[in-house]
Design a protein around this motif. Structure first.
Motif, PDB file in Angstrom:
ATOM      1  N   ARG A 165      34.483 -24.114  41.250  1.00 60.85           N
ATOM      2  CA  ARG A 165      34.380 -22.721  41.710  1.00 60.85           C
ATOM      3  C   ARG A 165      33.274 -21.960  40.981  1.00 60.85           C
ATOM      4  O   ARG A 165      33.397 -20.777  40.667  1.00 60.85           O
ATOM      5  CB  ARG A 165      35.716 -21.997  41.520  1.00 60.85           C
ATOM      6  N   LEU A 166      32.197 -22.690  40.712  1.00 65.54           N
ATOM      7  CA  LEU A 166      31.068 -22.090  40.014  1.00 65.54           C
ATOM      8  C   LEU A 166      29.942 -21.825  41.010  1.00 65.54           C
ATOM      9  O   LEU A 166      29.647 -22.676  41.852  1.00 65.54           O
ATOM     10  CB  LEU A 166      30.583 -23.053  38.922  1.00 65.54           C
ATOM     11  N   VAL A 167      29.368 -20.637  40.937  1.00 65.19           N
ATOM     12  CA  VAL A 167      28.262 -20.290  41.820  1.00 65.19           C
ATOM     13  C   VAL A 167      27.138 -19.701  40.983  1.00 65.19           C
ATOM     14  O   VAL A 167      27.370 -18.868  40.107  1.00 65.19           O
ATOM     15  CB  VAL A 167      28.694 -19.254  42.891  1.00 65.19           C
ATOM     16  N   ILE A 168      25.921 -20.179  41.218  1.00 64.35           N
ATOM     17  CA  ILE A 168      24.759 -19.577  40.570  1.00 64.35           C
ATOM     18  C   ILE A 168      23.885 -18.994  41.673  1.00 64.35           C
ATOM     19  O   ILE A 168      23.403 -19.712  42.541  1.00 64.35           O
ATOM     20  CB  ILE A 168      23.951 -20.618  39.781  1.00 64.35           C
ATOM     21  N   SER A 169      23.739 -17.681  41.652  1.00 62.60           N
ATOM     22  CA  SER A 169      22.902 -17.061  42.678  1.00 62.60           C
ATOM     23  C   SER A 169      21.844 -16.203  42.004  1.00 62.60           C
ATOM     24  O   SER A 169      22.002 -15.775  40.860  1.00 62.60           O
ATOM     25  CB  SER A 169      23.758 -16.231  43.634  1.00 62.60           C
ATOM     26  N   LEU A 170      20.772 -15.950  42.741  1.00 60.65           N
ATOM     27  CA  LEU A 170      19.723 -15.092  42.212  1.00 60.65           C
ATOM     28  C   LEU A 170      19.894 -13.699  42.791  1.00 60.65           C
ATOM     29  O   LEU A 170      20.100 -13.539  43.990  1.00 60.65           O
ATOM     30  CB  LEU A 170      18.343 -15.645  42.585  1.00 60.65           C
ATOM     31  N   VAL A 171      19.840 -12.713  41.929  1.00 58.31           N
ATOM     32  CA  VAL A 171      19.930 -11.327  42.375  1.00 58.31           C
ATOM     33  C   VAL A 171      18.690 -10.598  41.881  1.00 58.31           C
ATOM     34  O   VAL A 171      17.991 -11.080  40.986  1.00 58.31           O
ATOM     35  CB  VAL A 171      21.209 -10.643  41.847  1.00 58.31           C
ATOM     36  N   VAL A 216      28.830 -24.139  30.690  1.00 58.11           N
ATOM     37  CA  VAL A 216      29.720 -23.128  31.251  1.00 58.11           C
ATOM     38  C   VAL A 216      31.085 -23.779  31.441  1.00 58.11           C
ATOM     39  O   VAL A 216      31.204 -24.808  32.105  1.00 58.11           O
ATOM     40  CB  VAL A 216      29.185 -22.618  32.610  1.00 58.11           C
ATOM     41  N   GLN A 217      32.090 -23.191  30.816  1.00 58.32           N
ATOM     42  CA  GLN A 217      33.459 -23.695  30.963  1.00 58.32           C
ATOM     43  C   GLN A 217      34.080 -23.109  32.231  1.00 58.32           C
ATOM     44  O   GLN A 217      34.002 -21.912  32.453  1.00 58.32           O
ATOM     45  CB  GLN A 217      34.303 -23.261  29.760  1.00 58.32           C
ATOM     46  N   THR A 218      34.646 -23.953  33.045  1.00 57.80           N
ATOM     47  CA  THR A 218      35.372 -23.464  34.210  1.00 57.80           C
ATOM     48  C   THR A 218      36.782 -24.054  34.154  1.00 57.80           C
ATOM     49  O   THR A 218      37.015 -25.005  33.407  1.00 57.80           O
ATOM     50  CB  THR A 218      34.699 -23.910  35.522  1.00 57.80           C
ATOM     51  N   PRO A 219      37.695 -23.498  34.952  1.00 53.06           N
ATOM     52  CA  PRO A 219      39.054 -24.062  34.953  1.00 53.06           C
ATOM     53  C   PRO A 219      39.050 -25.542  35.352  1.00 53.06           C
ATOM     54  O   PRO A 219      39.918 -26.301  34.940  1.00 53.06           O
ATOM     55  CB  PRO A 219      39.784 -23.228  36.006  1.00 53.06           C
ATOM     56  N   GLY A 220      38.057 -25.962  36.133  1.00 54.92           N
ATOM     57  CA  GLY A 220      38.043 -27.340  36.611  1.00 54.92           C
ATOM     58  C   GLY A 220      37.293 -28.296  35.713  1.00 54.92           C
ATOM     59  O   GLY A 220      37.470 -29.508  35.799  1.00 54.92           O
ATOM     60  N   GLY A 229      34.543 -22.234  59.507  1.00 56.69           N
ATOM     61  CA  GLY A 229      35.794 -22.360  58.758  1.00 56.69           C
ATOM     62  C   GLY A 229      35.565 -22.814  57.332  1.00 56.69           C
ATOM     63  O   GLY A 229      36.157 -22.273  56.391  1.00 56.69           O
ATOM     64  N   GLN A 230      34.679 -23.821  57.167  1.00 55.05           N
ATOM     65  CA  GLN A 230      34.361 -24.317  55.829  1.00 55.05           C
ATOM     66  C   GLN A 230      33.843 -23.200  54.931  1.00 55.05           C
ATOM     67  O   GLN A 230      34.283 -23.034  53.794  1.00 55.05           O
ATOM     68  CB  GLN A 230      33.229 -25.347  55.918  1.00 55.05           C
ATOM     69  N   ILE A 231      32.870 -22.456  55.474  1.00 53.35           N
ATOM     70  CA  ILE A 231      32.259 -21.399  54.672  1.00 53.35           C
ATOM     71  C   ILE A 231      33.277 -20.311  54.341  1.00 53.35           C
ATOM     72  O   ILE A 231      33.319 -19.785  53.224  1.00 53.35           O
ATOM     73  CB  ILE A 231      31.047 -20.794  55.421  1.00 53.35           C
ATOM     74  N   ALA A 232      34.143 -19.994  55.310  1.00 54.29           N
ATOM     75  CA  ALA A 232      35.157 -18.970  55.061  1.00 54.29           C
ATOM     76  C   ALA A 232      36.038 -19.392  53.883  1.00 54.29           C
ATOM     77  O   ALA A 232      36.334 -18.583  52.993  1.00 54.29           O
ATOM     78  CB  ALA A 232      36.005 -18.754  56.314  1.00 54.29           C
ATOM     79  N   VAL A 233      36.442 -20.673  53.860  1.00 53.03           N
ATOM     80  CA  VAL A 233      37.258 -21.147  52.745  1.00 53.03           C
ATOM     81  C   VAL A 233      36.458 -21.113  51.440  1.00 53.03           C
ATOM     82  O   VAL A 233      36.964 -20.687  50.398  1.00 53.03           O
ATOM     83  CB  VAL A 233      37.770 -22.580  53.016  1.00 53.03           C
ATOM     84  N   ALA A 234      35.194 -21.545  51.516  1.00 54.42           N
ATOM     85  CA  ALA A 234      34.372 -21.558  50.304  1.00 54.42           C
ATOM     86  C   ALA A 234      34.198 -20.151  49.743  1.00 54.42           C
ATOM     87  O   ALA A 234      34.282 -19.938  48.531  1.00 54.42           O
ATOM     88  CB  ALA A 234      33.004 -22.179  50.602  1.00 54.42           C
ATOM     89  N   VAL A 235      33.989 -19.173  50.631  1.00 53.69           N
ATOM     90  CA  VAL A 235      33.855 -17.781  50.175  1.00 53.69           C
ATOM     91  C   VAL A 235      35.171 -17.320  49.545  1.00 53.69           C
ATOM     92  O   VAL A 235      35.192 -16.694  48.487  1.00 53.69           O
ATOM     93  CB  VAL A 235      33.449 -16.854  51.342  1.00 53.69           C
ATOM     94  N   ALA A 236      36.291 -17.680  50.176  1.00 52.86           N
ATOM     95  CA  ALA A 236      37.588 -17.262  49.651  1.00 52.86           C
ATOM     96  C   ALA A 236      37.877 -17.932  48.307  1.00 52.86           C
ATOM     97  O   ALA A 236      38.347 -17.286  47.367  1.00 52.86           O
ATOM     98  CB  ALA A 236      38.694 -17.608  50.659  1.00 52.86           C
ATOM     99  N   VAL A 237      37.558 -19.233  48.192  1.00 50.41           N
ATOM    100  CA  VAL A 237      37.868 -19.972  46.974  1.00 50.41           C
ATOM    101  C   VAL A 237      37.022 -19.485  45.798  1.00 50.41           C
ATOM    102  O   VAL A 237      37.517 -19.276  44.699  1.00 50.41           O
ATOM    103  CB  VAL A 237      37.650 -21.488  47.201  1.00 50.41           C
ATOM    104  N   THR A 238      35.717 -19.316  46.034  1.00 48.52           N
ATOM    105  CA  THR A 238      34.841 -18.924  44.924  1.00 48.52           C
ATOM    106  C   THR A 238      34.744 -17.416  44.771  1.00 48.52           C
ATOM    107  O   THR A 238      34.251 -16.930  43.762  1.00 48.52           O
ATOM    108  CB  THR A 238      33.413 -19.457  45.143  1.00 48.52           C
ATOM    109  N   GLY A 239      35.228 -16.667  45.758  1.00 50.97           N
ATOM    110  CA  GLY A 239      35.132 -15.213  45.679  1.00 50.97           C
ATOM    111  C   GLY A 239      33.694 -14.726  45.689  1.00 50.97           C
ATOM    112  O   GLY A 239      33.383 -13.678  45.143  1.00 50.97           O
ATOM    113  N   THR A 240      32.795 -15.509  46.289  1.00 49.26           N
ATOM    114  CA  THR A 240      31.383 -15.137  46.289  1.00 49.26           C
ATOM    115  C   THR A 240      30.879 -15.008  47.722  1.00 49.26           C
ATOM    116  O   THR A 240      30.775 -15.990  48.442  1.00 49.26           O
ATOM    117  CB  THR A 240      30.548 -16.214  45.569  1.00 49.26           C
TER     118      THR A 240
END
Lengths: 129, 164
Positions: free
Chosen positions: A110-116, A63-67, B117-128
């Motif tokens: 900024r990569l997240v893998i979640s289960l839905v 997976v390519q990410t900006p980072g 605070g950490q989690i708030a930033v992480a949610v904001a950064v990853t948008g998840t």
């Protein structure tokens, strides 16, 4: 004289809060739900979804990410990040994600893998157990 | 008195920085991101109670910035800064209702605020939003670590004296 509370008050309040968190953490970690679709997001955008029940053999893809690049491996029922060029490799150390609600994250990328849950709502959630 | 204050704050900052750098060299306790002992917070807790709000804020800000340069990375700066700010604000607010023998309670709640605070930033950064699933485990571990650092700060205050 400022208003204060007893040590016992704070101990009881914080112990209750701790137990609540610990209980919630265990539930989120362990409870296998109807979550069988792995959703990979980068920067909040879904880049790939994989139905883990449809996976028959272990396979990897990048997976390519900006980072940087993360190598993701899937096997029947599970998904993990097997390789990454991020500085801390926390995502790799998190190991396999198999049913829990807690996602794998690679914060530097900024990569997240979640289960839905599969079917996205039109199919009723299977009762686990 | 200015020199005395400057010296004291500089010394507390360097102690916090040394603790921070040494802790950063230790292997992580778990594979879960964001879980640390946060031992440098001993100094923050002590500063909030013993040297006052403005000085505590300066010591914390200097430690976070220098710590990022010495042992961190730019991507972790945002998390430390957001967590540190919330932690400091929570402890300053709690100081109004806590005695010096209840520093541990301020530390526990401060640690929880740090994790929020950490989690708030992480949610904001990853948008998840799903990252919120990390919050309970972070809070539980953070409160445990906060209890330990709070008791350390309390012992420290007892040894070297309180407000000065």
């Amino acid at each position: 004289m400022k208003r204060t509370f007893s040590n016992r008050f704070w101990a009881a309040l914080l112990a209750a809060a701790f137990l609540l968190c610990a209980g919630a953490a265990l539930l989120l970690w362990r409870t296998p739900g109807a979550r069988t679709v792995a959703r990979i997001t980068v920067d909040g955008r879904v880049v790939r979804e994989i139905d883990l029940t449809a996976v028959t053999a272990e396979a990897s893809f990048t997976v390519q990410t900006p980072g940087g690049v993360n190598t993701v491996t899937v096997r029947p029922g599970g998904i993990c990040v097997s390789e990454a060029d991020c500085p801390d490799h926390v995502c790799v150390k998190q190991g396999w994600l198999e049913g829990g609600a807690v996602p794998i994250v690679c914060l530097p990328h900024r990569l997240v893998i979640s289960l839905v849950s599969g079917g996205d709502g039109d199919a009723p959630d299977a009762v686990s157990g | 008195m200015q020199t005395r204050r400057l010296t004291r704050d500089a010394m507390l900052t360097s102690v916090a920085l040394i603790i921070f750098v040494i802790e950063a060299q230790l292997p992580p306790l778990t594979s879960i991101p964001g879980i640390r002992m946060g031992l440098a917070n001993i100094i923050t807790v002590y500063a909030v109670f013993a040297v006052g709000a403005a000085d505590a804020a300066v010591i914390l800000a200097a430690r976070i910035l220098l710590g990022t340069i010495f042992a961190g990375s730019l991507s972790t700066l945002m998390y430390s800064a957001a967590g540190g700010c919330l932690c400091l604000l929570a402890m300053l607010a709690l100081k109004r209702v806590l005695t010096e023998r209840q520093m541990w309670a301020a530390s526990v709640i401060g640690a929880a605020a740090h994790n929020a605070g950490q989690i708030a930033v992480a949610v904001a950064v990853t948008g998840t939003i799903g990252l919120l699933a990390y919050l309970p485990v972070l809070l539980a571990s953070g409160m445990t670590a906060g209890l330990f650092t709070g008791l350390c700060a309390q012992a420290l205050t007892k040894r070297i004296g309180g407000r000065r």
